[in-house]
Design an enzyme around this catalytic site. Structure first.
Site, PDB file in Angstrom:
ATOM      1  N   ASP A 289      50.576  22.112  14.295  1.00 25.73           N
ATOM      2  CA  ASP A 289      49.698  21.940  13.112  1.00 25.73           C
ATOM      3  C   ASP A 289      48.306  21.828  13.846  1.00 25.73           C
ATOM      4  O   ASP A 289      48.053  20.749  14.556  1.00 25.73           O
ATOM      5  CB  ASP A 289      50.269  20.657  12.423  1.00 25.73           C
ATOM      6  CG  ASP A 289      49.217  20.586  11.154  1.00 25.73           C
ATOM      7  OD1 ASP A 289      48.275  21.035  10.822  1.00 25.73           O
ATOM      8  OD2 ASP A 289      50.048  20.061  10.124  1.00 25.73           O
TER       9      ASP A 289
ATOM     10  N   ARG B 186      45.371  21.168  11.982  1.00 28.84           N
ATOM     11  CA  ARG B 186      44.613  20.749  11.024  1.00 28.84           C
ATOM     12  C   ARG B 186      43.808  19.530  11.347  1.00 28.84           C
ATOM     13  O   ARG B 186      44.622  18.522  12.193  1.00 28.84           O
ATOM     14  CB  ARG B 186      45.332  20.574   9.650  1.00 28.84           C
ATOM     15  CG  ARG B 186      45.402  21.955   8.785  1.00 28.84           C
ATOM     16  CD  ARG B 186      46.312  21.654   7.733  1.00 28.84           C
ATOM     17  NE  ARG B 186      47.752  21.210   7.997  1.00 28.84           N
ATOM     18  CZ  ARG B 186      48.701  20.758   7.127  1.00 28.84           C
ATOM     19  NH1 ARG B 186      48.466  20.934   5.594  1.00 28.84           N
ATOM     20  NH2 ARG B 186      49.953  20.334   7.370  1.00 28.84           N
TER      21      ARG B 186
END
Length: 361
Positions: free
Chosen positions: A293, A295
């Site tokens: 991930d 983000r």
């Protein structure tokens, strides 16, 4: 007021240069000139060869797929073979043909020398949402090389600091927006101060800033939110969250443009193609060279603060969002589960979310 670009503005310029295939120079007294593997063009690769030995740098995630030892820890520097062309470099960077052509080597991974500038180069390319792979040559005088070739030059420390920080998202515009979920809607547009991609806040009703607001941090998903993709649960989560806020009469949904867990739509489609070959979401990201991930949820906390919210009832199944909000000073008074129906196309995806990413489903 100076007309010279700030380090953050130079970083933004460098991203654009890399995306169109231009070299970027990194360094102070010495450094490297780099090209992104994804946008690599044969004439510019040859131009680098004419100057000196070329090194290909990839992340350790991609290197693991290629069975190459990561002597530099989180990345690998590979001496570019004398007969390697742009297509060969892009074959190393892009796993699309890994199953058809699994043998990419032998790859001569370098053990000596400092890799810190190459590490910075990979972070820069990632921030441009390109495949995390670069080719580079060493430079004795980065400033002169950049000046002679009209190239963007980034100094090391300011660029490291710029890439590590979460840039403030500043309000740009807002207007009333009646929606199916609620006629009392308002759309706010925020733009990072480095000129990055814009993010949106959908405000329903007039939430009390002194109480925890029903909130959702939703990462953009063009395929799910717009096209109704059955491969994920993003579209149903978006519509359910807005519907629940409409029924409650108030809420705030942050629509953060961090497609594909932060790797961008193009790389997300590459990941989808790998999933069609039998890899799960996490494995596909790793084969591309990315982390699970990528983000940055600090963006959400920043926007909430600017809108006057200090506490939320957070609609999420992702404990990481709760942790990040708390770390950034936003009190999560309650985690509100957001469970949507599964189908035969996303059942495995949701299972991986739970087992590998810790989502509470």
């Amino acid at each position: 007021m100076t007309l010279l670009p700030t380090s953050s503005e130079l970083t933004a310029r460098a991203r654009a240069d890399l995306r169109v295939g231009l070299p970027v120079v990194l360094g102070d007294e010495d450094g490297i000139a780099i090209l992104a593997a994804e946008s690599l063009q044969a004439p510019r690769l040859q131009a680098l060869r004419d100057i000196g030995p070329v090194v290909l740098a990839i992340t350790n995630r991609r290197a693991a797929t290629l069975k190459t030892a990561a002597y530099d820890g989180d990345l690998v520097r590979i001496a570019l073979p004398s007969d390697a062309d742009a297509a060969w470099v892009q074959g190393i960077a892009d796993p699309a043909d890994d199953l058809r052509m699994p043998m990419k080597g032998p790859l001569n991974a370098l053990r000596s020398g400092n890799a810190h500038v190459h590490r910075l180069a990979l972070a820069l390319v990632k921030s441009a949402q390109l495949l995390p792979a670069i080719v580079a040559i060493d430079l004795d005088d980065p400033a002169e090389f950049a000046k002679t070739n009209l190239l963007t030059r980034l100094k090391i420390r300011p660029t490291q600091e710029d890439l590590a920080q979460s840039h403030p998202a500043l309000p740009v515009a807002a207007a009333r927006l009646p929606m199916e979920a609620a006629e009392a809607g308002r759309l706010h547009i925020f733009r990072p101060d480095n000129g990055g991609i814009e993010h949106y806040a959908i405000e329903i009703g007039r939430p009390d800033r002194d109480k925890p607001v029903l909130a959702r941090l939703h990462s953009a998903c063009f395929t799910g939110d717009v096209l109704g993709s059955l491969k994920c649960d993003c579209g149903p989560q978006l519509r359910t969250a807005l519907s629940d806020m409409g029924k409650a009469g108030e809420g705030i949904l942050l629509y953060l443009n961090q497609e594909g867990r932060g790797i961008g739509l193009a790389n997300k489609m590459r990941a989808y193609s790998l999933q069609d070959q039998g890899f799960d979401t996490v494995e596909a990201n790793h084969r591309l060279g990315f982390e699970d991930d990528e983000r940055d949820f600090r963006l959400g906390a920043d926007i909430l603060r600017r809108m006057g919210f200090g506490a939320v009832r957070l609609m999420t199944n992702n404990p990481r969002k709760v942790e990040m909000m708390e770390e950034e000073g936003i009190n999560v008074a309650e985690r509100v589960p957001l469970i949507t129906p599964t189908n035969r196309h996303n059942a495995h995806y949701l299972d991986v979310k739970a087992k590998k990413s810790g989502h509470l489903l």
